[in-house]
Scaffold this motif. Sequence first.
Motif, PDB file in Angstrom:
ATOM      1  N   LYS A 102      -3.407   6.434   6.452  1.00 48.69           N
ATOM      2  CA  LYS A 102      -4.328   7.570   6.656  1.00 48.69           C
ATOM      3  C   LYS A 102      -4.054   8.235   8.009  1.00 48.69           C
ATOM      4  O   LYS A 102      -4.031   9.460   8.119  1.00 48.69           O
ATOM      5  N   ARG A 148      -3.924  -5.503   3.985  1.00 43.91           N
ATOM      6  CA  ARG A 148      -4.130  -4.366   3.077  1.00 43.91           C
ATOM      7  C   ARG A 148      -4.927  -3.268   3.786  1.00 43.91           C
ATOM      8  O   ARG A 148      -4.553  -2.101   3.782  1.00 43.91           O
ATOM      9  N   TYR A 149      -6.034  -3.666   4.406  1.00 42.64           N
ATOM     10  CA  TYR A 149      -6.895  -2.710   5.107  1.00 42.64           C
ATOM     11  C   TYR A 149      -6.131  -2.011   6.236  1.00 42.64           C
ATOM     12  O   TYR A 149      -6.195  -0.778   6.381  1.00 42.64           O
ATOM     13  N   LYS A 150      -5.387  -2.779   7.041  1.00 41.82           N
ATOM     14  CA  LYS A 150      -4.666  -2.193   8.174  1.00 41.82           C
ATOM     15  C   LYS A 150      -3.597  -1.203   7.708  1.00 41.82           C
ATOM     16  O   LYS A 150      -3.405  -0.155   8.316  1.00 41.82           O
ATOM     17  N   ARG A 151      -2.905  -1.525   6.624  1.00 40.63           N
ATOM     18  CA  ARG A 151      -1.902  -0.603   6.093  1.00 40.63           C
ATOM     19  C   ARG A 151      -2.562   0.671   5.565  1.00 40.63           C
ATOM     20  O   ARG A 151      -2.057   1.772   5.784  1.00 40.63           O
ATOM     21  N   GLN A 152      -3.692   0.525   4.887  1.00 40.19           N
ATOM     22  CA  GLN A 152      -4.403   1.710   4.397  1.00 40.19           C
ATOM     23  C   GLN A 152      -4.815   2.615   5.551  1.00 40.19           C
ATOM     24  O   GLN A 152      -4.627   3.833   5.496  1.00 40.19           O
ATOM     25  N   GLU A 153      -5.366   2.018   6.588  1.00 36.35           N
ATOM     26  CA  GLU A 153      -5.799   2.799   7.754  1.00 36.35           C
ATOM     27  C   GLU A 153      -4.608   3.459   8.449  1.00 36.35           C
ATOM     28  O   GLU A 153      -4.679   4.624   8.843  1.00 36.35           O
ATOM     29  N   GLU A 211       0.854  -1.182   0.000  1.00 38.12           N
ATOM     30  CA  GLU A 211       0.000   0.000   0.000  1.00 38.12           C
ATOM     31  C   GLU A 211       0.891   1.234   0.000  1.00 38.12           C
ATOM     32  O   GLU A 211       2.035   1.182   0.461  1.00 38.12           O
ATOM     33  N   GLU A 241      -6.040  -9.537   2.722  1.00 35.45           N
ATOM     34  CA  GLU A 241      -6.984  -8.408   2.691  1.00 35.45           C
ATOM     35  C   GLU A 241      -6.975  -7.638   4.007  1.00 35.45           C
ATOM     36  O   GLU A 241      -7.074  -6.410   4.018  1.00 35.45           O
ATOM     37  N   ASP A 242      -6.858  -8.341   5.132  1.00 35.89           N
ATOM     38  CA  ASP A 242      -6.771  -7.678   6.433  1.00 35.89           C
ATOM     39  C   ASP A 242      -5.511  -6.817   6.506  1.00 35.89           C
ATOM     40  O   ASP A 242      -5.550  -5.678   6.978  1.00 35.89           O
TER      41      ASP A 242
END
Length: 154
Positions: free
Chosen positions: A145, A137-142, A13, A134-135
């Motif tokens: 941010k 990916r989501y954690k890195r995106q958050e 990410e 996927e988890d």
Amino acid sequence: MTTAIPTSTSVSESAVISAPLSQVWHLIKLQSFHRFWSAVKTAEYVKEPTTSPETDIVKWTFKDGTVLDVKLEEHSSIDHFITYSVIDANPALSYSSVISTIRCYAVTTGEKEGSTFVTWSGNFSSDADAGVIEDARYKRQEALKDLAATVTKK
């Protein structure tokens, strides 16, 4: 017999953060993740009796109760990156291993000049399934941010 769905075992990410490299890089230390990543409650050094004095291990305690011991594998203040691995987890992880790298680059030209480009990759063992990827990916995106929000507040 059920067969697992083949999946990539890596994730990457990235984000352009509207802050200079020096401001972003200052937070990219394992012991400082709680200062920007809202999911992390505390980050503290751990010294194991079996590790050498040069080994950096940090315990991340997440707000959901998960605890990860992460080991600094590589650090470069010249090239602005860290690489770390998870060496222990409570509750236990569903996969054998992961190694992650965060890299920061100064944006030196164009409309985003003065910003920082950050990448956060992870390479998982082959027993990690699509849900794990996927988890991650989501954690890195958050977290990216949260990092952007932290440094732009200053």
